[in-house]
Structure formats: structure tokens, C-alpha cells
Enzyme design. Structure first.
Site, PDB file in Angstrom:
ATOM      1  N   LYS A  80      -1.241  36.673  12.958  1.00 52.06           N
ATOM      2  CA  LYS A  80      -1.149  35.213  12.855  1.00 52.06           C
ATOM      3  C   LYS A  80      -0.113  34.644  13.816  1.00 52.06           C
ATOM      4  O   LYS A  80      -0.128  33.441  14.105  1.00 52.06           O
ATOM      5  CB  LYS A  80      -0.818  34.798  11.416  1.00 52.06           C
ATOM      6  CG  LYS A  80       0.549  35.176  10.912  1.00 52.06           C
ATOM      7  CD  LYS A  80       0.721  34.760   9.461  1.00 52.06           C
ATOM      8  CE  LYS A  80       2.088  35.161   8.910  1.00 52.06           C
ATOM      9  NZ  LYS A  80       3.181  34.431   9.549  1.00 52.06           N
ATOM     10  N   ASP A  81       0.801  35.493  14.333  1.00 44.91           N
ATOM     11  CA  ASP A  81       1.787  35.030  15.311  1.00 44.91           C
ATOM     12  C   ASP A  81       1.261  35.063  16.743  1.00 44.91           C
ATOM     13  O   ASP A  81       1.935  34.588  17.659  1.00 44.91           O
ATOM     14  CB  ASP A  81       3.051  35.897  15.231  1.00 44.91           C
ATOM     15  CG  ASP A  81       3.781  35.762  13.902  1.00 44.91           C
ATOM     16  OD1 ASP A  81       3.649  34.704  13.276  1.00 44.91           O
ATOM     17  OD2 ASP A  81       4.470  36.715  13.506  1.00 44.91           O
ATOM     18  N   ARG A 128       0.671  23.566   7.740  1.00 45.57           N
ATOM     19  CA  ARG A 128      -0.567  23.963   7.076  1.00 45.57           C
ATOM     20  C   ARG A 128      -0.361  24.052   5.569  1.00 45.57           C
ATOM     21  O   ARG A 128      -1.167  23.519   4.776  1.00 45.57           O
ATOM     22  CB  ARG A 128      -1.032  25.316   7.623  1.00 45.57           C
ATOM     23  CG  ARG A 128      -2.176  25.959   6.859  1.00 45.57           C
ATOM     24  CD  ARG A 128      -2.474  27.345   7.385  1.00 45.57           C
ATOM     25  NE  ARG A 128      -1.342  28.245   7.227  1.00 45.57           N
ATOM     26  CZ  ARG A 128      -1.051  28.911   6.111  1.00 45.57           C
ATOM     27  NH1 ARG A 128      -1.837  28.763   5.046  1.00 45.57           N
ATOM     28  NH2 ARG A 128      -0.019  29.728   6.042  1.00 45.57           N
ATOM     29  N   ARG A 129       0.710  24.721   5.162  1.00 45.23           N
ATOM     30  CA  ARG A 129       0.975  24.870   3.733  1.00 45.23           C
ATOM     31  C   ARG A 129       1.336  23.537   3.093  1.00 45.23           C
ATOM     32  O   ARG A 129       0.882  23.209   1.987  1.00 45.23           O
ATOM     33  CB  ARG A 129       2.086  25.888   3.515  1.00 45.23           C
ATOM     34  CG  ARG A 129       1.660  27.322   3.803  1.00 45.23           C
ATOM     35  CD  ARG A 129       2.830  28.265   3.864  1.00 45.23           C
ATOM     36  NE  ARG A 129       2.405  29.653   4.039  1.00 45.23           N
ATOM     37  CZ  ARG A 129       3.153  30.604   4.573  1.00 45.23           C
ATOM     38  NH1 ARG A 129       4.382  30.331   5.007  1.00 45.23           N
ATOM     39  NH2 ARG A 129       2.696  31.839   4.697  1.00 45.23           N
ATOM     40  N   ARG A 146      13.572  28.730   7.152  1.00 46.72           N
ATOM     41  CA  ARG A 146      13.349  29.714   8.191  1.00 46.72           C
ATOM     42  C   ARG A 146      14.139  30.968   7.854  1.00 46.72           C
ATOM     43  O   ARG A 146      14.986  30.980   6.982  1.00 46.72           O
ATOM     44  CB  ARG A 146      13.803  29.169   9.552  1.00 46.72           C
ATOM     45  CG  ARG A 146      12.979  27.998  10.075  1.00 46.72           C
ATOM     46  CD  ARG A 146      11.628  28.434  10.606  1.00 46.72           C
ATOM     47  NE  ARG A 146      11.737  29.601  11.475  1.00 46.72           N
ATOM     48  CZ  ARG A 146      12.166  29.570  12.736  1.00 46.72           C
ATOM     49  NH1 ARG A 146      12.507  28.419  13.288  1.00 46.72           N
ATOM     50  NH2 ARG A 146      12.227  30.675  13.453  1.00 46.72           N
ATOM     51  N   ARG A 152      14.954  34.172   3.080  1.00 45.75           N
ATOM     52  CA  ARG A 152      14.255  33.127   2.330  1.00 45.75           C
ATOM     53  C   ARG A 152      14.374  33.351   0.823  1.00 45.75           C
ATOM     54  O   ARG A 152      14.594  32.409   0.057  1.00 45.75           O
ATOM     55  CB  ARG A 152      12.784  33.077   2.745  1.00 45.75           C
ATOM     56  CG  ARG A 152      12.589  32.743   4.207  1.00 45.75           C
ATOM     57  CD  ARG A 152      11.128  32.517   4.528  1.00 45.75           C
ATOM     58  NE  ARG A 152      10.843  32.781   5.922  1.00 45.75           N
ATOM     59  CZ  ARG A 152       9.692  32.522   6.504  1.00 45.75           C
ATOM     60  NH1 ARG A 152       8.705  32.005   5.808  1.00 45.75           N
ATOM     61  NH2 ARG A 152       9.497  32.794   7.783  1.00 45.75           N
ATOM     62  N   CYS A 240       0.930  26.294  15.254  1.00 41.34           N
ATOM     63  CA  CYS A 240       1.697  25.922  14.059  1.00 41.34           C
ATOM     64  C   CYS A 240       2.064  24.448  14.044  1.00 41.34           C
ATOM     65  O   CYS A 240       2.675  23.967  13.094  1.00 41.34           O
ATOM     66  CB  CYS A 240       2.960  26.774  13.961  1.00 41.34           C
ATOM     67  SG  CYS A 240       4.092  26.526  15.348  1.00 41.34           S
TER      68      CYS A 240
END
Length: 919
Positions: A80-81, A128-129, A146, A152, A240
Site C-alpha cells: 500500500k506504500d 480515506r479512513r 504518525r 501510536r 494518500c
């Protein structure tokens, strides 16, 4: 030959890289592999959200530079990166099988999305989230978050936010799945393109010689799904900086792709889906691009332009953001969508608008669109597509009393709609991807109404899913199972019933009260206690007290709060006030309590004992038998609360045995076992165990490996090392024949059993299970007589010790001093758990724990780390140890030592607990 892997330095990145390295080593044992740590822009800039840093490839650009300038040969990424357009001269040489693609909610309080308070603060930097979560809970606020996973989670635990949203794949890969509060269904919170895949990038010019090494990594189905998702991204030119999501899944040769795009607020959104053949990556690419084209046709370009303009003008603030007004009718501030409150791994509120299930399409068929949020409510329910509902009885509370059929269905269900009582203990048996929906009801607090439960069952089955409706006891005994079956029948949904052991029979039995007995009664009535209060029952529900009073055994369920009314009604109906009565709380569980009396005295006694629901009331002379027949309370650990600090993977059998002995067991995993890929060390070890030809990458004729003195003794200090050894041995294409002529030494019977199961009987198993117990063996002539007399200056033998990364060096150091050649081969490590188990921690704080068991020094050390700052007095914590080494660590830490197992095994530790509490 040296193969260099470029990787970021985070725990997750290293895990991913080392996983790929392990697969490569399995293909070429003679390769030397190394890591090249690279820090990326995404790692350096942690004070801004990703959409503000700008551009794509924030976490891979520097890794690609290492490939292009020759500092590295391969780079492993979370796919996904990886931007949809790779740098010139580079290619994705492998795409791995997919880990869980879903997003996960981790909340500080344990509340699921629907249960979070109004205005809760969610930590996520992902647009997106944010956009998709606002569609579920418009009241939510968001804060940029981040850093790596540990950072996190620490910020969450410190209370900086109420909850965070993370990729489930990362949590699972680092062994942090226990932190997950809720897993979101992919149609509720659609994942990013490539989420869950690993991508291995390399120079395109090296593809021919690297490809054979990727056989253990590459997954053709994963490549097709990933190709479709990346084609979707490429067509929309997304990253993103815009709220884009896509998910592709292959089934029976066909690929289903669903895509999502919205404006930054999530208020305006479009969803499109297609289905088509998935024979090749090219077909998958066309399908993904077609879904994106469908969205563009429907107006996605305007949404994307709004998002990019928003970013360009700096409209988005990194401060916490409140959600926009709801675009959905009926969504309350507390997150209950239409009052349904669906929670669990999916995170889909049960009453939220269900998106239409489109028929299967090929690429050239008309596109299927989901309407914007404002019109979803008007869509009709989808037709049934092969789903089925099973009403399963979970039994009376003891997890061992579910039926074999019921447990099998729980383990295979797509969706489990479960009660709060008697059912939740089985949820750990569910598939990792199963949707869990809490439909629990307690007095005065219903998670879902009965109509909402019925609607949920129908909807999930119509979506083609296998649904288990898991109900405590028997589903047809005061479980409203009949009403649920009526709703399913009316909707044309197929169903089956799997009966359960009802608490009305099992509860009294666990208390030593048979509900029938030839000397006392030949009939029994089972009655709900809900309607015992005068004026509360309808004529249909009215209890026939006069008839009941003439029966010799009556069992009331759900009647604790109505006990005074039950007693008064029976006496007024003619029941003798001297009739025996029993109240059984938490029946069949280790927390079972029983209070007995008569109709004349039971109310006062129950109040004095503070009996609480769930409890069973038994009225009749059969209660007199309890004095002679009670058995559950006689279990040796009954009433004791034991904390188990072993790793989750190893604690199961120990916990089960303690529960069988009557204990309440609270898992408190302090460590987890993590395998280490020890190559090239293990390859070198194997060469001295079984000298063999060395494989050649270039296909040249293999040359025999140089002769090396063979190992004479292999020492295994734990079952973890033994299991890792066998797995590595088999992976190398070898079996037990490789051990011929070698002396096998095992510490502990469990370690030895790992060999006996495979047909190898260890030569030496010392009577005590510590490394020092082996010293007399190696010092004796018994060890030396198995060897030819060594030449002068040569060691008496060659010993390989296969063990954990961190361990005491007493054995290797002593053997070296005695003249033996010794090599330590590291096969696994113990890794600390990230956070304490809340339930066990609460019991420790409240002083309800009778013993904390420790099976190694590392469990003691990590336990102390987890409870640090939790307000506990270390000297007051009761500890029981598996052996003397662990005991020394306990005493040095200042814990209150209750005892040490005489036999240093798990059965020995169990015996120690029994002896302690029997006294």
C-alpha cells in the site's frame, strides 16, 4: 554470494523483510543475506499528516534509490506504500499472499465504534479512513497520528486519543492482534490499494536470476488482486492525498473489485463494483481500471478535484476535526446507526443502510453503482444468495458443555450474532475474518431489539453468508429462538437448529440438585421469572401459579430480581412455606455460588449473600439432595483465581487444566514466542549434521561441501527450540534420519516428547529440568565412551545447543571450559507483549487474585514491566514458580513467593497449585 535487502528500520518493516529473507533462504541455502537499513522521508517527517507531506512513495523513495545505485538488490515494502507508477528500471519481482486487508479499531476503553461516546477523538492521519468513518459516525473528531505501531499505541494508552485506526495486517504481523477492539468489514471501511500485501521490488535487469528465489514469496492470486487495485489507483491518479479505497478478491476464478471515492468530508461519496474473469494479471488490470472509469463517469473527477483543491488551499487543519452533519437519517451522536448498534469485528452498525448487492458482471457489462449516502436508505434488500442461519445453543456457561456440532459451526461461520450470556467465551474459536455482532441482552439493557436481531439475521444470510446465531443455553428455551425462526421462514431464509444444554437442567446438576428423582418427583416445570411481578404479564404470558404450586420441582430462569414476587405467588397459591429452595449464581462456572433455604427464608438469605443475575431458582424437595450430591465446589482449585503469564500460544492446555480443577483463569500473556530465521547459521549447522552438496544459483554442477567434523551431541533446552528445529529440518528437505548417530539431549519431558512424537527417543533427559543438570552427564565417562578416543588437543566432542536468543550461558561456558567444542544456534526469541491484559490487571488491583504463575524468568521480568505504573504493590502479588531459576528471579524482584514446583514442568506447576490451596 551476498544478497542485500533494503529496509526501513521499524519493527514492522524488519519483520516484513525478514519474512521474505526466510523464504529466499529456503530456496538457496548457500546465499548470504543481509539487511541495509534506510531511513525514508516518511520516517523523518512525523509532525505532519501524510497528505500534507505531499507526493507519493514517502516510505519507499530512498529504498528505490538504494536499489538503483547498487547499495541493495531487493527492497521489501508494504504494497500500500508503493506508488502505482514505479521508478524507471525497477519492477515488483514478487507479491506475497495477503494478510488480513481490513482496518482495525483499537480503543482505550474497549468500546467499539458504535459504543464510543459522542464526539470521541480518533487518531488517524488517513483521509480515506476519516471520510469513511464520518459516514458511520458524523459526530467523531479526528487527530493526526504518525509514528510506528508502538508509538501510536503508546499515544493511545497515554490518553491522547480515545481510539486509533490501524491496518490489521501490521498488528497481526507484530503479534499485536490482541489489541484489536473491532475489525471493520471491507465494505464499511474499505482498505487502501495493496493493503495486506508485501511487495518485493528489484532492478528489472535482475529479474531473470532473482525470480527463482521468489518462489516462496510470489502468490499468483495475490498478484492478480493487487494488479487490479493498483490499476484502479493509476486510473484515478490517487494516493494518500485523496479519499480513495479499493478492494479486490478472487473466488472460483473470478475477480470482484469494489472501489470508493469521496470528497474530504465523506459527505459525498461514490462506490462502483465489477466482477470478471481473473485468468491473468492483464485481465485483472483491465477490471480494476474499468471500476475506476465507472466512478469517473459517475462524477468522481469532481470529488477528487475538490479534495486536491482543499489540500492546495490549506483548508485541512492537522488539529482534531469534528465530523460534518450526518448525511444519513437516524444516526445518533453516540454512534448508534438507526438504533441497531451492530458491533464486532466488522464495525458495521446493524441498522445502517445496507448497500445493494449487485449481480455478477464481466468487464464489458454495465457498471454497478452504490448510491450516495443520502439515498441508500431507499434501496430494497438483496435477494437470498445461498446463505443459511444456524441457531446454536452455547450451553449453560461452562465452555466444555457446547455440543460438538455447535462448536464446529462457530469455527466455520462467516458471521456470529451472539448473546452476552454463555456465548462470548466461544468467540475466540471464530475464524479471524468472521464478523462478530453483539446482540446481548441483560435486564434493562438491550444491545439490539428483537426486531433488529431478526433483521440482522435475514440481511446477513441474504448476503450469502453462513450465520451462526449463538445463544446461551438452548436456543428454544426462553431464548426467543422460535420468533427468530419465524422471521427467517417469512423471509425465505434457510435455517437449522442445533440444540444446546439448557441451564435449567445443567445449572441445578452442577450444584448437586437433580431436577427429577424417583424418591421426590417425576415432573419438572421450567418457568421464566420475568413475569412474576403482578401486573407485568399479558394474559398470554401470565404464569399459572395455582398449577405450578401443585408441581414438585419448579425451575425459574431470569428470576432473581423477581424472587420476592415468586415466593409470595407460590405461597398464596398454596405452596408450603417450608418447601426447599436453592439459588444458583453463575451456574457451571468456577464462580458458581449456591444459597439454599425455604420459601419462607430464601429471600432474606439471597439478599444477605448478594446473589446476582444470572442465577437459577430451584423450588422443590430435590434441593435437599444438594447437601450430599454437591460436587463442583469440591474441585481442588474451586473459588481460586489464577493468573497465567505464559504466551497465548502456549497457555491453552495449562489454562484448560486449571479450569478443570475449578479455578477461574485469567490470561496475562507477558511474552510471545517469535521464530528467528537463523540462516546462514542454521545452514552451517546442517552442513555439520548432514554434509551434502551445496546448491548453485547459476545451475553449475554442485560441488561437495568441505568436510567438517560432525556434531556429536545436540542439546535442546525447551520445546520451543525443539519444534523450531524440526520445522527447519523438514524445510531443508531432511528428516529424522539426519540424526542417526548423534546423541540427543533434552531438558524436560515436554521437550523430549517433541522428539518422541517424531519417532526419535532422546538419549538423555535429566531428572531436573535446568541446564546445570546436564553438566554431570557431559563430565562423566558415559558421554566420552560414545566417542572414539580423540587425538591429543582435540575436543572430546562437538555440541550444538539449540535454544532461545536470550538464555543463561551456564551450560555452553562450562562445557567449553571442560574442553568441548560448543556452538549455540539461536532458533527463537521471546518478545514482550505491548500492554497488560485488562481483566487480569483489574483483578490484581482489586486483590482478587490468589496466585500468579510464572514459567520462566522472562515471564517474571516482562510481567513487572507490564504492571509498572499500574498502581500495584509488587510485594503483595502472590507468585508460584515452575522451578528454582524462576524462583530466584521472583525473589530478586520482591514478589510474594507462595511456592515452587517440585517437578519443573507445567503438570508439576499445576500440582504445586493444588497442594498450596488444598493446605
Amino acid at each position: 554470494m551476498m544478497l542485500r535487502f533494503a529496509t526501513r528500520g521499524s519493527k514492522l518493516a524488519l519483520w516484513q523483510t525478514r519474512t521474505v529473507m526466510a523464504a529466499v533462504r529456503d530456496e538457496a541455502l548457500d546465499l548470504e543475506l543481509c539487511e541495509v537499513i534506510v531511513k525514508t522521508l516518511g520516517d523523518r517527517v512525523v509532525d505532519q499528516p501524510l497528505f500534507r507531506v505531499g507526493g507519493q512513495g514517502l516510505f519507499i523513495k530512498e529504498l528505490e534509490e538504494a536499489l538503483r545505485d547498487g547499495r541493495a538488490d531487493l527492497a521489501v515494502h508494504s504494497l500500500k506504500d508503493v506508488p502505482h507508477q514505479l521508478a524507471d528500471g525497477l519492477t515488483l519481482v514478487a507479491i506475497s499472499a495477503r494478510e488480513d486487508p481490513r482496518d482495525a479499531l483499537v480503543s482505550r476503553s474497549g468500546a467499539r465504534l458504535a459504543e464510543l461516546p459522542a464526539g470521541a477523538l480518533i487518531g488517524t492521519s488517513s483521509l480515506r479512513r476519516r471520510a469513511q468513518l464520518r459516514r458511520q459516525r458524523p459526530d467523531l473528531r479526528f487527530a493526526d497520528l504518525r509514528g510506528n505501531l508502538d508509538t501510536r499505541l503508546r499515544k493511545l494508552d497515554e490518553g491522547q486519543v480515545d481510539a486509533i485506526v490501524l491496518a490489521a495486517a501490521g498488528l497481526r504481523r507484530l503479534g499485536l492482534a490482541a489489541r484489536i477492539t473491532e475489525l471493520f468489514d471491507v465494505e464499511t471501511l474499505m482498505p487502501a490499494a495493496g493493503q495486506g500485501f508485501l511487495g518485493v521490488e528489484a532492478r528489472a535487469a535482475d529479474l531473470d536470476w532473482l525470480w527463482p528465489l521468489m518462489r516462496g514469496v510470489e502468490d499468483p492470486g495475490a498478484r492478480r488482486a493487487a494488479t487490479a487495485e493498483r490499476a484502479f489507483l493509476a486510473r484515478l491518479q490517487g494516493g494518500c492525498q485523496v479519499p480513495l479505497a479499493v478492494h479486490a478478491v478472487e473466488s472460483e476464478g473470478r475477480l470482484r473489485v469494489i472501489g470508493f471515492v469521496s470528497d474530504p468530508t465523506g459527505e459525498r461519496a461514490l462506490t462502483a463494483r465489477r466482477e470478471g474473469p481473473a485468468a491473468t494479471p492483464e485481465a485483472a488490470e483491465a477490471l480494476g481500471a474499468a471500476v475506476a472509469a465507472d466512478l469517473l463517469t459517475a462524477g468522481a473527477a469532481d470529488l477528487l478535484a475538490a479534495g486536491r483543491a482543499d489540500l492546495a488551499t490549506g483548508a485541512r487543519s492537522p488539529a482534531p476535526l469534528a465530523g460534518p452533519p450526518s448525511a444519513r437519517a437516524g444516526t445518533g451522536g453516540a454512534g448508534r446507526s438507526d438504533g441497531a448498534g451492530r458491533t464486532g469485528r466488522s464495525g458495521v452498525p446493524a441498522g445502517s443502510a445496507e448497500r445493494s448487492q449487485q449481480s455478477a458482471q464481466d468487464v464489458d457489462s454495465p457498471p454497478a453503482f452504490d448510491a450516495p449516502a443520502s439515498s441508500e436508505e431507499d434501496r430494497p434488500p438483496p435477494p437470498a444468495t445461498g446463505g443459511r442461519v444456524f441457531l446454536v445453543g452455547a450451553g449453560p456457561g461452562d465452555p466444555g458443555l457446547i455440543t460438538v456440532r455447535g462448536l464446529a459451526l462457530v469455527r466455520t461461520a462467516d458471521v456470529i450474532v451472539h448473546d452476552a450470556l454463555g456465548a462470548t467465551s466461544f468467540l475466540a474459536e471464530a475464524r479471524p475474518d468472521a464478523v462478530l455482532i453483539n446482540a446481548g441482552k441483560r435486564a434493562g439493557a438491550h444491545t439490539l431489539t428483537q426486531d433488529e436481531i431478526n433483521a440482522t439475521l435475514v440481511r446477513e444470510a441474504r448476503a450469502g453468508r453462513t450465520v451462526v446465531r449463538l445463544k446461551g443455553g438452548d436456543p428454544m428455551v426462553f431464548g426467543r429462538g422460535g420468533e427468530e425462526l419465524e422471521a427467517l421462514a417469512a423471509a425465505g431464509v434457510p435455517f437449522e437448529v442445533v440444540p444446546g444444554v439448557t441451564s435449567a437442567i445443567a445449572g441445578p446438576a452442577a450444584a448437586g440438585i437433580p431436577v427429577t428423582h424417583r424418591d421426590f418427583t417425576s415432573e419438572v416445570a421450567i418457568v421464566t421469572g420475568h413475569d412474576a411481578e403482578p401486573g407485568t404479564a399479558t394474559p398470554r404470558d401470565a404464569v399459572p401459579w395455582a398449577s405450578l404450586a401443585g408441581l414438585r420441582t419448579i425451575v425459574f430462569l431470569m428470576g432473581v430480581r423477581q424472587l420476592p414476587h415468586i415466593v409470595r405467588n407460590l405461597i398464596e397459591a398454596g405452596k408450603d412455606p417450608a418447601t426447599p429452595v436453592a439459588l444458583i449464581e453463575q451456574a457451571t462456572s468456577p464462580r458458581q455460588r449456591c444459597v439454599t433455604g425455604t420459601l419462607a427464608t430464601i429471600v432474606e438469605r439471597a439478599q444477605a449473600a448478594a446473589i446476582q443475575p444470572p442465577s437459577i431458582i430451584v423450588v422443590g424437595r430435590v434441593v435437599e439432595l444438594r447437601e450430599r450430591l454437591a460436587w463442583l465446589e469440591k474441585r481442588p482449585l474451586f473459588g481460586r483465581t489464577i493468573v497465567v503469564t505464559r504466551s497465548r500460544a502456549q497457555a491453552g492446555a495449562f489454562c484448560q487444566r486449571l479450569e478443570e480443577l475449578g479455578a477461574t483463569v485469567l490470561p496475562f500473556p507477558t511474552i510471545r514466542i517469535e521464530r528467528i530465521d537463523p540462516k546462514p547459521a542454521f545452514a552451517a549447522f546442517l552442513d555439520r549434521l548432514v554434509p551434502r552438496p551445496s546448491p548453485s544459483l547459476a545451475g553449475a554442477a554442485a560441488a561437495p561441501a568441505p568436510a567438517a567434523p560432525r556434531w556429536t551431541h545436540l542439546v535442546f533446552t525447551s520445546v520451543n527450540g525443539a519444534e523450531a528445529f524440526w520445522d527447519r529440518l523438514f524445510a531443508a528437505g531432511l528428516d529424522a534420519r539426519a540424526l542417526a548417530g548423534v546423541t540427543i539431549v533434552c531438558i524436560g519431558p515436554v521437550t523430549a516428547e517433541a522428539f518422541r512424537r517424531r519417532g526419535v527417543h532422546p538419549d538423555v533427559v535429566p531428572d531436573t529440568y535446568v541446564a546445570e543438570a546436564l553438566l554431570p552427564f557431559f563430565q562423566s565417562e558415559a558421554a566420552r565412551k560414545t566417542l572414539a578416543t580423540p587425538p591429543a588437543g582435540q575436543p572430546p566432542g562437538r555440541v550444538a545447543i539449540l535454544r532461545a536468543e536470550t538464555a543463561r550461558d551456564v551450560l555452553p561456558d562450562t562445557l567449553r571450559r571442560e574442553g568441548w567444542e560448543v556452538e549455540v544456534v539461536v532458533l527463537y526469541r521471546t518478545v514482550a507483549e505491548a500492554a497488560p491484559e485488562p481483566q487480569a490487571l483489574a483483578a490484581l488491583r482489586e486483590g482478587r487474585v490468589d496466585a500468579v504463575t510464572f514459567t520462566s524468568s522472562s515471564t517474571v521480568e516482562h510481567f513487572l514491566r507490564l504492571i509498572d505504573g499500574q498502581g500495584l504493590t509488587v510485594s503483595a502479588i502472590p507468585a508460584v514458580s515452575i522451578g528454582p531459576v524462576t524462583t530466584a528471579t521472583i525473589q530478586a524482584a520482591g514478589l510474594r513467593l507462595l511456592g515452587t514446583a517440585a517437578v519443573h514442568t507445567i503438570p508439576g506447576l499445576t500440582d504445586c497449585l493444588v497442594d498450596l490451596f488444598r493446605r
